[in-house]
Design a protein around this motif. Sequence first.
Motif, short mmCIF file in Angstrom:
data_model
loop_
_atom_site.label_atom_id
_atom_site.label_comp_id
_atom_site.label_asym_id
_atom_site.label_seq_id
_atom_site.Cartn_x
_atom_site.Cartn_y
_atom_site.Cartn_z
N ASP A 107 5.03 31.71 56.54
CA ASP A 107 3.88 31.91 57.42
C ASP A 107 3.77 30.79 58.45
O ASP A 107 3.50 31.03 59.63
CB ASP A 107 2.59 32.00 56.61
N TYR A 108 3.95 29.54 57.99
CA TYR A 108 3.85 28.41 58.92
C TYR A 108 4.93 28.51 60.01
O TYR A 108 4.64 28.34 61.20
CB TYR A 108 3.99 27.09 58.19
N HIS A 109 6.15 28.77 59.61
CA HIS A 109 7.22 28.79 60.61
C HIS A 109 7.17 30.01 61.51
O HIS A 109 7.64 29.96 62.65
CB HIS A 109 8.57 28.63 59.92
N ALA A 110 6.59 31.09 61.00
CA ALA A 110 6.31 32.20 61.92
C ALA A 110 5.32 31.76 62.99
O ALA A 110 5.50 32.03 64.18
CB ALA A 110 5.75 33.40 61.13
N ARG A 111 4.27 31.05 62.57
CA ARG A 111 3.29 30.54 63.55
C ARG A 111 3.96 29.55 64.51
O ARG A 111 3.67 29.56 65.72
CB ARG A 111 2.12 29.87 62.82
N GLU A 112 4.83 28.71 64.00
CA GLU A 112 5.45 27.69 64.85
C GLU A 112 6.34 28.31 65.91
O GLU A 112 6.29 27.93 67.08
CB GLU A 112 6.24 26.70 63.98
N VAL A 113 7.19 29.27 65.51
CA VAL A 113 8.07 29.87 66.50
C VAL A 113 7.30 30.76 67.47
O VAL A 113 7.62 30.83 68.67
CB VAL A 113 9.22 30.67 65.83
N VAL A 114 6.23 31.41 67.00
CA VAL A 114 5.40 32.20 67.92
C VAL A 114 4.71 31.29 68.92
O VAL A 114 4.63 31.61 70.12
CB VAL A 114 4.38 33.05 67.14
N LEU A 115 4.22 30.13 68.48
CA LEU A 115 3.60 29.20 69.41
C LEU A 115 4.60 28.69 70.43
O LEU A 115 4.28 28.56 71.62
CB LEU A 115 2.99 28.02 68.64
N LEU A 116 5.83 28.42 69.99
CA LEU A 116 6.89 27.99 70.91
C LEU A 116 7.09 29.03 72.01
O LEU A 116 7.11 28.70 73.21
CB LEU A 116 8.18 27.78 70.12
N VAL A 117 7.22 30.29 71.63
CA VAL A 117 7.48 31.35 72.62
C VAL A 117 6.23 31.65 73.43
O VAL A 117 6.31 31.96 74.63
CB VAL A 117 8.03 32.60 71.91
#
Length: 485
Positions: free
Chosen positions: A461-471
């Motif tokens: 969940d955290y890394h989904a949020r992180e990559v979504v924030l990046l994009v």
Amino acid sequence: MFWRFSCPIGGIAGECSQASPKKFSARNTLHIDQELAPQDLLPAIQRFWALSAKKISSLNQDYDATLGSPVFTVKGRYTTRGWTEWTQGFQFGSEILQFDASGDESFLEMGKKHTVEKMAAHVTHFGVHDHGFNNVSTYGNLLRLMNEGRITEDPWERNFYEMALKASGVVQARRWTNLPGGGYIYTFNGPHSLFADTIRSLRSLAVAHQLGHSMMTESDVEISLLDRLIQHAKTTAEYAVYYGDGRDAYDLWGRTAHESIFNVNDGKYRCPNSQQGFSPFTTWTRGLAWVMVGAAEQLEFLSIVDEAELVPHGGRLAVEGCLLKMAKASCDFYIENSAADGIPYWDTGAPNLHRLGSNYLDRPADPLNDWEPVDSSAAAIGAQGLIRLGRYLQDSDAADSKRYTQAGLTVLRTLLDEPYLSTNEDHQGLALHSIYHRPNDWDHIPSGQRIPSGESSMWGDYHAREVVLLVDRLANDQPYLKFYI
């Protein structure tokens, strides 16, 4: 064309030297959308953040914190699993990322409060190799937001974050096994053990070094955190990643070993191993993904490091060349060994994959099949590695830059939709079909099914949020998301 840098096994640990370029040609089972742009994902991203807010609020309202850190879901509810405390930073870091994306200050206050109340023990935790996970996700994100002007500048608050990050970097670097000419941060298994995923904890050493900190030992000997970062990265590149050079009978370009075992008496490498994958000679895909993102973001960090600091390690060409080889190899392996939609199965050599048919990678992954689970957390982590490597190469190799970037965006598009995006408000997870520890049989298998599916993990969940924030930031032409100062 891929520039190959040889990391000779049996030589000095971590020694990487430039070799003659070789051509590498991969079969892309991942069907890369060459036209997909970050802006095309904005409607799905907005939906994602709306769902994310509800998941965070549900977890805060219903989770019993006395049980320990939430780790993964069972029947849609977050539960704990005693092993090591490595997921709490993802829990509170998610709150901070939610504020970053939405501007909703209730999540910022939530993240600050929990960081102050719960994270001190993680800063001084000498028993884990996970400081880059726990502390950079919390204290690091808060310091980044202050540096970006997103939260109010406050000298005492800044000093609090910086002191925590300095201490975390040193505590992480203290878990050290010396090898002839190098060394590595050892895992909770002991000084003989190097994990592929520890490359992402190099974040903690990088930030502490940037803050002017170093490690003081007996007789006031000062040890550079940057030196330890580079040595660990080189050791990981040499031993945890394979390059098709014939190290063993299963040597393939980009194959990754979860664990590398050393004889601590003489510093010699002994063998590959795997804790959470199927075998030492197959690739556990989440371990692969940690290497992908860890190598790519360290390349970004090292690009701003002064040349003089890299001279003791052979100079910029040698250091960045070694990490670039590792990043390209691991990303190529991911592209070649993921399903058509970019989702990997949990291990590329899992014993029942053959039951899915000879062409199972040429079609979208099936999380509800009867034989082997997929791992969406590996996809969330790996997508970020692909995008970061693509961006890193944009000024030097346009073709590879586009290939990796578009692959990462393609993976993310899949994650932003069902069946991977959790749209059920009664389910506390955000990214569905994550796997924790298949060999230990820790993952929930729904009634009537033969394999784990339908659950989430705190790191996924955290890394989904992180990559979504990046994009999200790329799509809106906002400051590039980075962990370093």
